[in-house]
Motif scaffolding. Structure first.
Motif, PDB file in Angstrom:
ATOM      1  N   VAL A   1      32.023  33.670  60.689  1.00 17.56           N
ATOM      2  CA  VAL A   1      30.708  34.012  61.237  1.00 17.56           C
ATOM      3  C   VAL A   1      29.560  33.664  60.282  1.00 17.56           C
ATOM      4  O   VAL A   1      28.396  33.779  60.645  1.00 17.56           O
ATOM      5  CB  VAL A   1      30.585  35.516  61.632  1.00 17.56           C
ATOM      6  N   THR A   2      29.904  33.266  59.049  1.00 19.68           N
ATOM      7  CA  THR A   2      28.859  33.042  58.049  1.00 19.68           C
ATOM      8  C   THR A   2      28.551  31.558  57.824  1.00 19.68           C
ATOM      9  O   THR A   2      27.394  31.159  57.752  1.00 19.68           O
ATOM     10  CB  THR A   2      29.250  33.684  56.705  1.00 19.68           C
ATOM     11  N   LEU A   3      29.611  30.763  57.689  1.00 20.51           N
ATOM     12  CA  LEU A   3      29.418  29.376  57.238  1.00 20.51           C
ATOM     13  C   LEU A   3      29.320  28.387  58.407  1.00 20.51           C
ATOM     14  O   LEU A   3      29.799  28.667  59.509  1.00 20.51           O
ATOM     15  CB  LEU A   3      30.586  28.962  56.340  1.00 20.51           C
TER      16      LEU A   3
ATOM     17  N   ILE B   1      25.360  26.933  54.804  1.00 22.07           N
ATOM     18  CA  ILE B   1      24.770  27.775  55.844  1.00 22.07           C
ATOM     19  C   ILE B   1      23.544  27.043  56.367  1.00 22.07           C
ATOM     20  O   ILE B   1      22.631  26.730  55.590  1.00 22.07           O
ATOM     21  CB  ILE B   1      24.366  29.161  55.297  1.00 22.07           C
ATOM     22  N   GLU B   2      23.544  26.734  57.661  1.00 24.83           N
ATOM     23  CA  GLU B   2      22.479  25.950  58.286  1.00 24.83           C
ATOM     24  C   GLU B   2      22.159  24.711  57.441  1.00 24.83           C
ATOM     25  O   GLU B   2      21.005  24.398  57.166  1.00 24.83           O
ATOM     26  CB  GLU B   2      21.233  26.806  58.537  1.00 24.83           C
ATOM     27  N   GLY B   3      23.226  24.075  56.975  1.00 26.99           N
ATOM     28  CA  GLY B   3      23.092  22.824  56.243  1.00 26.99           C
ATOM     29  C   GLY B   3      22.816  22.963  54.756  1.00 26.99           C
ATOM     30  O   GLY B   3      22.865  21.988  54.025  1.00 26.99           O
ATOM     31  N   ARG B   4      22.542  24.177  54.296  1.00 27.82           N
ATOM     32  CA  ARG B   4      22.227  24.357  52.876  1.00 27.82           C
ATOM     33  C   ARG B   4      23.481  24.701  52.080  1.00 27.82           C
ATOM     34  O   ARG B   4      24.186  25.661  52.401  1.00 27.82           O
ATOM     35  CB  ARG B   4      21.202  25.485  52.687  1.00 27.82           C
ATOM     36  N   ALA B   5      23.728  23.932  51.016  1.00 27.86           N
ATOM     37  CA  ALA B   5      24.929  24.149  50.202  1.00 27.86           C
ATOM     38  C   ALA B   5      24.779  25.412  49.360  1.00 27.86           C
ATOM     39  O   ALA B   5      23.688  25.723  48.872  1.00 27.86           O
ATOM     40  CB  ALA B   5      25.159  22.940  49.299  1.00 27.86           C
TER      41      ALA B   5
ATOM     42  N   PRO C   1      22.768  28.024  44.763  1.00 23.57           N
ATOM     43  CA  PRO C   1      22.590  29.474  44.884  1.00 23.57           C
ATOM     44  C   PRO C   1      23.947  30.141  45.154  1.00 23.57           C
ATOM     45  O   PRO C   1      24.883  29.485  45.590  1.00 23.57           O
ATOM     46  CB  PRO C   1      21.678  29.617  46.103  1.00 23.57           C
ATOM     47  N   VAL C   2      24.025  31.444  44.878  1.00 20.75           N
ATOM     48  CA  VAL C   2      25.279  32.184  45.092  1.00 20.75           C
ATOM     49  C   VAL C   2      25.040  33.301  46.106  1.00 20.75           C
ATOM     50  O   VAL C   2      24.008  33.979  46.067  1.00 20.75           O
ATOM     51  CB  VAL C   2      25.801  32.786  43.771  1.00 20.75           C
ATOM     52  N   VAL C   3      25.989  33.460  47.022  1.00 26.48           N
ATOM     53  CA  VAL C   3      25.991  34.607  47.944  1.00 26.48           C
ATOM     54  C   VAL C   3      27.337  35.302  47.816  1.00 26.48           C
ATOM     55  O   VAL C   3      28.386  34.640  47.791  1.00 26.48           O
ATOM     56  CB  VAL C   3      25.771  34.156  49.410  1.00 26.48           C
TER      57      VAL C   3
END
Lengths: 290, 288
Positions: B58-60, B110-114, B150-152
């Motif tokens: 559901v996230t990536l 996520i929405e194309g952002r690495a 960035p880190v999540v």
């Protein structure tokens, strides 16, 4: 690991005795070490947000001719003092006072000496409302970034995150009869066997590997500081002197390192923690580079 | 990774699991319908816990996940044994989850952002943090610092893992050191606290985000509710230590419902994108 299993079995008998010794209110505490080892101690109070927490003592003083920042848990000797200091169990404001001292030390280039002696951070409604987890987390990342020498001394009981919040150091010294654990033996017994009978608690203490020799083997601490015969409580002045000797040697060693090197060495030291105990086949961490 | 996902799906096809009872409102719903709703109860909005695989899904962006360091496994540094030896407990958790420890880390979009991503698995010994969780997170931050990503982290954990003793405690400091290095590089770290995040994980990296977000209703705190009740002999309010309580007390930046999590993370990652520090937007310059 077979060696680990054997050692834990051997220490089961005396681990709980050591925990009881580590909690003995007659042992020297943070203020005794500060007064015995430092000149011109000036205590600083308050977190600038809520109140002053007497469970953590903080201030400035001289170690020899070197100005230093000093922070430690204070459990209290007499019943009155122990009540006043909440038995050395800090609230978030205690950790925020410590954080303030760390920032001060960084700004003015003062080496930091911490004394660890708490059963753990206060579990309570007010502590949760004011962000116990955040306050501890803040101390950890702040200590990780300091560009001054940091030496931590586990002088009594080191209990979980509330102890570690003062323990992200370049050198971690541990008194012979002190202990340092992820959870109290009582808490561990309550989780594993639902009730903390004396037998269960003693068994849990033996399993947690919380005594100094075990922690030296695991490379959690750097050096064990000998106590006078019979323990620190038997001759507090001698105990303070013995810690002073080891502390001086480590501060002298760290004084030769530059600011960035101090920070990087501390980060590398913690990056390596636990790596030798990952299963064979797992690639060892290269550690922070650059 | 893909094989363990397939296994997990296959294992779930048992008849008693066709229906799910919402822990929030107690109503029974068709599991398919709940899952289509991102495992949020269609009736009361309660956010059910997600498995690690569900969280990734559901996230990536689909197909963007590349797991790292999946082969790391813990030893038994203390020879810890209560009713069962620690290696036996690990073996059971491995069979149950199909992975070697309580976190997966890797790279994704996520929405194309690495970004570099870590997701904890509460199903693996309560999401507890031992040497492997510490090492994987530490390496992930290091990788992110090198690759300027960035880190999540999605946290869900009871805290430090008792069975690895003081070494588990030290992992709190170890990950804090890795986060300190990411901060030195001025790369953002967004922490998402999921139900439940307590103990040593709350008291370290979960609360060290540049931004701390949470899912609705997530239990977040340092000490356990039972411990606090026993020590204080107080009855605690129903919402004590819930995300809403933590937000009201100033510990969180925002509570983000699950169906808005992806778009929110994407938006925040753009706002905090590295390398923007000196170049102000033209409108700001014109307006000044």
């Amino acid at each position: 690991m077979a060696a680990g299993a054997k050692r834990s079995a051997q220490s089961t008998g005396d681990a709980w005795e050591r925990v009881k010794l580590a909690r003995d209110p007659a042992r020297p505490q943070t203020l005794d070490y500060i007064n015995g080892l430092c000149q011109g101690f000036f205590e600083l109070h308050g977190d600038r947000c809520f109140r002053d927490d007497p469970a953590i003592v903080a201030g400035l003083g001289y170690f020899g001719r070197q100005p230093v920042a000093l922070v430690g848990h204070q459990r209290g000797h007499s019943t009155a003092e122990r009540l006043k200091r909440n038995f050395g169990r800090p609230h978030p404001e205690g950790y925020r006072k410590a954080a303030r001292l760390f920032e001060l030390a960084e700004r003015f280039g003062l080496p930091v000496i911490t004394f660890i002696d708490t059963q753990g951070a206060e579990p309570g409604v007010g502590a949760e409302e004011r962000g116990q987890a955040e306050a501890i987390a803040r101390c950890l990342v702040l200590m990780a970034r300091l560009e001054v020498p940091v030496v931590s001394c586990v002088v009594g009981e080191g209990g979980s995150g509330g102890a570690l919040a003062l323990g992200v150091a370049n050198a971690i010294l541990m008194l012979e009869n002190a202990c340092y654990s992820v959870i109290t033996p009582e808490g561990c017994a309550a989780i594993l066997w639902r009730e903390s009978t004396p037998e269960n608690v003693a068994r849990a203490a033996g399993m947690l590997g919380l005594c100094a020799p075990e922690l030296l083997r695991l490379a959690v601490v750097d050096e064990i500081v000998p106590e006078p015969g019979g323990g620190a409580q038997a001759d507090p002045e001698a105990a303070v002197r013995l810690l002073g000797v080891v502390l001086r040697r480590h501060l002298a060693r760290l004084a030769r390192l530059g600011p960035q090197k101090l920070r990087r060495a501390r980060q590398r030291k913690f990056a390596a923690m636990g790596v030798p105990f990952l299963l064979p086949g797992a690639v060892a961490n290269s550690g922070p580079s650059g | 990774m893909t094989s363990s996902t397939t296994e997990a799906v296959a294992a779930r096809a048992r008849p008693e699991e066709l229906w799910v009872k919402c822990p929030g409102c107690g109503q029974i719903a068709f599991r398919k319908e709940v899952e289509r709703n991102l495992n949020v109860c269609p009736k009361c909005g309660h956010h059910l816990r997600l498995t690690l695989e569900q969280r990734l899904a559901v996230t990536l962006d689909p197909g963007s996940w590349r797991e790292l360091f999946a082969d790391l496994a813990p030893g038994d540094p203390l020879g810890f044994a209560d009713a069962k030896p620690y290696p036996k407990r690990l073996e059971e958790a491995r069979r149950k989850t199909g992975r070697l420890d309580a976190v997966s880390v890797g790279l994704g979009r996520i929405e194309g952002r690495a970004l570099a991503l870590a997701v904890m698995d509460f199903g693996f010994m309560g999401g507890s943090m031992g040497t492997v969780v510490g090492e994987k997170l530490s390496r992930l931050f290091e990788r992110a610092a090198q690759a300027r990503l960035p880190v999540v982290i999605f946290s869900t954990s009871g805290g430090a893992r008792m069975q690895e003793g003081t070494l588990s405690l030290m992992q709190m400091a170890k990950v804090s050191c890795a986060i300190a290095r990411l901060r030195e590089r001025r790369l953002p770290y967004l922490s998402v606290l999921c139900d439940p995040t307590t103990g040593g994980v709350a008291a370290s990296f979960a609360m060290q985000g540049d931004l701390n977000l949470a899912e609705p209703g997530a239990l977040i705190g340092f000490a356990g509710r039972r411990v606090i009740e026993q020590t204080t002999h107080e009855r605690l309010p129903e919402n004590f230590q819930r995300a809403e309580f933590m937000l009201a007390h100033g510990m969180l930046d925002a509570i983000v419902p699950r169906h808005l999590m992806r778009s929110t993370l994407a938006r925040l990652l753009v706002l905090l994108a590295p390398g923007r520090r000196r170049a102000l937007a033209p409108t700001v310059l014109a307006g000044g």
